[in-house]
Design a protein around this motif. Structure first.
Motif, PDB file in Angstrom:
ATOM      1  N   THR A 182       0.872  -1.183   0.000  1.00  0.00           N
ATOM      2  CA  THR A 182       0.000   0.000   0.000  1.00  0.00           C
ATOM      3  C   THR A 182       0.904   1.228   0.000  1.00  0.00           C
ATOM      4  OG1 THR A 182      -1.605  -1.222   1.355  1.00  0.00           O
ATOM      5  CG2 THR A 182      -1.909   1.155   1.196  1.00  0.00           C
ATOM      6  N   ASN A 228      -3.562   0.788  -4.227  1.00  0.00           N
ATOM      7  CA  ASN A 228      -4.036   1.507  -3.026  1.00  0.00           C
ATOM      8  C   ASN A 228      -2.951   2.383  -2.410  1.00  0.00           C
ATOM      9  OD1 ASN A 228      -4.767  -1.393  -3.321  1.00  0.00           O
ATOM     10  ND2 ASN A 228      -6.511  -0.731  -2.126  1.00  0.00           N
ATOM     11  N   VAL A 238      -3.578   8.672  -7.883  1.00  0.00           N
ATOM     12  CA  VAL A 238      -3.737   7.272  -7.472  1.00  0.00           C
ATOM     13  C   VAL A 238      -4.498   6.544  -8.578  1.00  0.00           C
ATOM     14  CG1 VAL A 238      -4.798   5.765  -5.742  1.00  0.00           C
ATOM     15  CG2 VAL A 238      -3.758   7.938  -5.036  1.00  0.00           C
ATOM     16  N   LYS A 239      -3.913   5.412  -9.065  1.00  0.00           N
ATOM     17  CA  LYS A 239      -4.578   4.654 -10.136  1.00  0.00           C
ATOM     18  C   LYS A 239      -4.994   3.288  -9.606  1.00  0.00           C
ATOM     19  CE  LYS A 239      -3.107   7.079 -14.172  1.00  0.00           C
ATOM     20  NZ  LYS A 239      -2.896   8.238 -13.322  1.00  0.00           N
ATOM     21  N   LEU A 240      -6.256   3.210  -9.220  1.00  0.00           N
ATOM     22  CA  LEU A 240      -6.752   1.946  -8.676  1.00  0.00           C
ATOM     23  C   LEU A 240      -7.182   1.025  -9.810  1.00  0.00           C
ATOM     24  CD1 LEU A 240      -8.926   2.910  -5.572  1.00  0.00           C
ATOM     25  CD2 LEU A 240      -6.603   1.991  -5.643  1.00  0.00           C
ATOM     26  N   PHE A 268      -9.689  -3.853   1.231  1.00  0.00           N
ATOM     27  CA  PHE A 268      -9.355  -2.637   0.475  1.00  0.00           C
ATOM     28  C   PHE A 268      -8.718  -1.651   1.452  1.00  0.00           C
ATOM     29  CE2 PHE A 268     -11.592   0.284  -2.916  1.00  0.00           C
ATOM     30  CZ  PHE A 268     -10.705   1.324  -2.705  1.00  0.00           C
ATOM     31  N   GLY A 271      -8.892   3.574   1.736  1.00  0.00           N
ATOM     32  CA  GLY A 271     -10.220   3.916   1.219  1.00  0.00           C
ATOM     33  C   GLY A 271     -10.433   5.415   0.977  1.00  0.00           C
ATOM     34  N   SER A 274     -11.204   7.583  -2.519  1.00  0.00           N
ATOM     35  CA  SER A 274     -11.599   6.718  -3.643  1.00  0.00           C
ATOM     36  C   SER A 274     -13.022   7.057  -4.080  1.00  0.00           C
ATOM     37  CB  SER A 274     -11.512   5.246  -3.236  1.00  0.00           C
ATOM     38  OG  SER A 274     -10.219   4.966  -2.752  1.00  0.00           O
ATOM     39  N   THR A 275     -13.366   6.627  -5.303  1.00  0.00           N
ATOM     40  CA  THR A 275     -14.691   6.966  -5.834  1.00  0.00           C
ATOM     41  C   THR A 275     -15.705   5.871  -5.486  1.00  0.00           C
ATOM     42  OG1 THR A 275     -14.321   5.811  -7.919  1.00  0.00           O
ATOM     43  CG2 THR A 275     -13.604   8.125  -7.822  1.00  0.00           C
ATOM     44  N   GLU A 278     -15.205   2.913  -7.664  1.00  0.00           N
ATOM     45  CA  GLU A 278     -14.088   2.037  -7.254  1.00  0.00           C
ATOM     46  C   GLU A 278     -14.520   1.153  -6.090  1.00  0.00           C
ATOM     47  OE1 GLU A 278     -10.402   4.932  -8.671  1.00  0.00           O
ATOM     48  OE2 GLU A 278     -11.343   5.272  -6.722  1.00  0.00           O
ATOM     49  N   PHE A 279     -15.266   1.722  -5.154  1.00  0.00           N
ATOM     50  CA  PHE A 279     -15.757   0.908  -4.035  1.00  0.00           C
ATOM     51  C   PHE A 279     -16.696  -0.182  -4.535  1.00  0.00           C
ATOM     52  CE2 PHE A 279     -15.063   4.864  -1.318  1.00  0.00           C
ATOM     53  CZ  PHE A 279     -13.935   4.363  -0.700  1.00  0.00           C
TER      54      PHE A 279
END
Ligand code: 13P
Ligand code: G3H
Ligand code: ZN
Ligand code: ZN
Length: 363
Positions: A182, A228, A238-240, A268, A271, A274-275, A278-279
């Motif tokens: 992470t 993450n 950040v590219k999840l 995950f 958090g 994040s969008t 994404e969640f």
């Protein structure tokens, strides 16, 4: 069927098979339980209140630093032994949470966060407390712990994690592990410049973890890295890739050969920021726990900050404010008033997470 229907202990801290049943219920019903980093009784109650009001289960966790803070910054983490404050603080938090959680009428998973190699004496100390509690009560003090050897070579990570799972297994205690790193900062270690590949775990690595750990106990989950990062940064940094998690599930299913479409329990990290998409993608691929810290630290501050700014003329002196120079200000500087403002804004942000992770109304 709601989560409480599948649990033997329906309110307060749950352990053992109940933890398994809760995570199975989450995976089947496509929701994830927010894991809130708590550092004080105030942040604990803010999280519990949100979960109660949204009819949700909740996970409360202390990091190594958060646990030391729970003990008090004046307690040493070196004497009389390594990790003294973090061990005592985590134990104190555990007893407090065990005592107060039933008053909120919801099931609570009591967990600890990360724990890098150099911090293993912290985990050892907590496991001593778990075993002592188990002897007396037939269950561990904590529902679960995390071990995070993601910065060690893979074999070393799996071997040592397996050793800890062997210790947790007789207590039916859950263990979360991390493979792939992470980004950002955790446990005081800065991972901002870590090489890109280690931010994305590969399916083969996940399966190696699964096969080693499942031979010992079914009570484990994997924090697989899919880009993450801890903390909140400018959008675009950040590219999840939550779709990686689907690959892990498919690969594990093929290898195991069963009918279970999602054999893994996934976590995950990072958090905050994040969008919703994404969640929901990650949750649809078997994420049952989402860690949320930075956004809640921010939310807690905003309530207190706004209070102080709007009431500034009422908190400059003990007596005297715009309503009269003889007016007492006690009701403005009482911590139950201004700390409460932080609890309200933190609680509202936890409620938002409970909606975003589809946890609301799952009890
Ligand atoms: O992963 C976390 C704690 O382990 C929380 O991450 P954030 O602070 O980015 O929400
Ligand atoms: O690891 C991530 C959590 O946000 C905990 O952070 P911390 O070590 O600052 O308490
Ligand atoms: Zn980590
Ligand atoms: Zn984390």
């Amino acid at each position: 069927m709601g989560a409480q229907d599948v649990l033997t202990r329906k309110t307060g801290v749950i352990t053992g098979d109940d933890v398994m049943k809760l995570f199975q219920h989450a995976r089947e019903n496509k929701y994830a339980i927010p894991a809130i980093n708590v550092t004080s009784s105030s942040t604990v109650v803010a999280a519990l209140e949100a979960a109660r009001d949204k009819k949700s289960p909740i996970i409360l966790q202390t990091s190594q630093g958060g646990a030391a803070y729970f003990a008090g910054k004046g307690v040493s983490n070196d004497t009389p032994h390594k990790q003294f404050a973090s061990i005592q603080g985590a134990i104190a938090a555990a007893h407090y949470i065990r005592a107060i959680a039933p008053a909120y009428g919801i099931p609570v998973v009591l967990h600890t966060d990360h724990c890098a190699h150099k911090l293993l004496p912290w985990l050892d100390g907590m496991l001593d407390a778990d075993e002592a509690y188990f002897k007396e009560h037939g269950e561990p003090l904590f529902s679960s712990h995390m071990i995070d050897l993601s910065e060690e070579p893979k074999d070393e990570n799996i071997k040592t994690t397996a050793k800890y799972l062997e210790r947790a297994a007789p207590m039916k205690q859950w263990l979360e592990m991390e493979i792939g790193i992470t980004g950002g900062e955790e446990d005081g270690v800065n991972n901002e410049d870590v090489d890109n590949a280690s931010l994305y775990t590969q399916p083969e690595d996940i399966y190696d973890v699964y096969s080693a750990l499942s031979a010992i106990s079914p009570y484990f989950s994997i924090a697989a890295a899919f880009g993450n990062v801890h903390g909140v940064y400018k959008p675009g940094n950040v590219k999840l890739h939550p779709e990686l998690l689907q690959k892990h599930q498919k690969y594990a299913k093929e290898k195991i050969g069963g009918s279970d479409e999602k054999p893994l329990f996934l976590v995950f990290h990072g958090g905050s920021g994040s969008t919703k998409q994404e969640f929901s993608d990650a949750i649809s691929y078997g994420v049952v726990k989402v860690n949320l810290d930075t956004d809640l630290q921010w939310a807690y501050l905003t309530g207190i900050r706004d209070y102080v700014l709007t009431k500034k003329d009422y908190i400059k002196t003990q007596v005297g404010n715009p309503d009269g120079e003889d007016k007492p200000n006690k009701k403005y500087f009482d911590p139950r008033v201004w700390v409460r403002e932080g609890e309200k804004t933190m609680s509202a942000r936890v409620q938002e997470a409970l909606i975003d992770f589809n946890t609301a109304n799952q009890l």
